[in-house]
Design a protein around this motif. Structure first.
Motif: not given
Length: 65
Positions: A1-25
């Motif tokens: 049985m062959e398993r396949k993985m779906a490609m997922v892309v999420t677009f996030v603004k850089m300002e939002e990503q910076d805030q998400l990084d800070v919240q994560f850490w």
């Protein structure tokens, strides 16, 4: 049985990503954050100089907001 993985892309603004990084850490305990900084230092010094120095001063300063 062959398993396949779906490609997922999420677009996030850089300002939002910076805030998400800070919240994560900030959600991680201090010991885990220090362990990651130590790992990154070892990788960087090894890449830069070919080896990690035997002595590095351990200085931790807490910044108040």
């Amino acid at each position: 049985m062959e398993r396949k993985m779906a490609m997922v892309v999420t677009f996030v603004k850089m300002e939002e990503q910076d805030q998400l990084d800070v919240q994560f850490w900030q959600s991680k305990p201090a010991s885990e954050r220090l362990a990651e900084v130590t790992r990154l230092r070892i990788n960087y010094y090894t890449w830069l100089n070919g080896s990690y120095p035997k002595k590095i001063a351990k200085v931790v300063a807490k910044r108040t907001l």
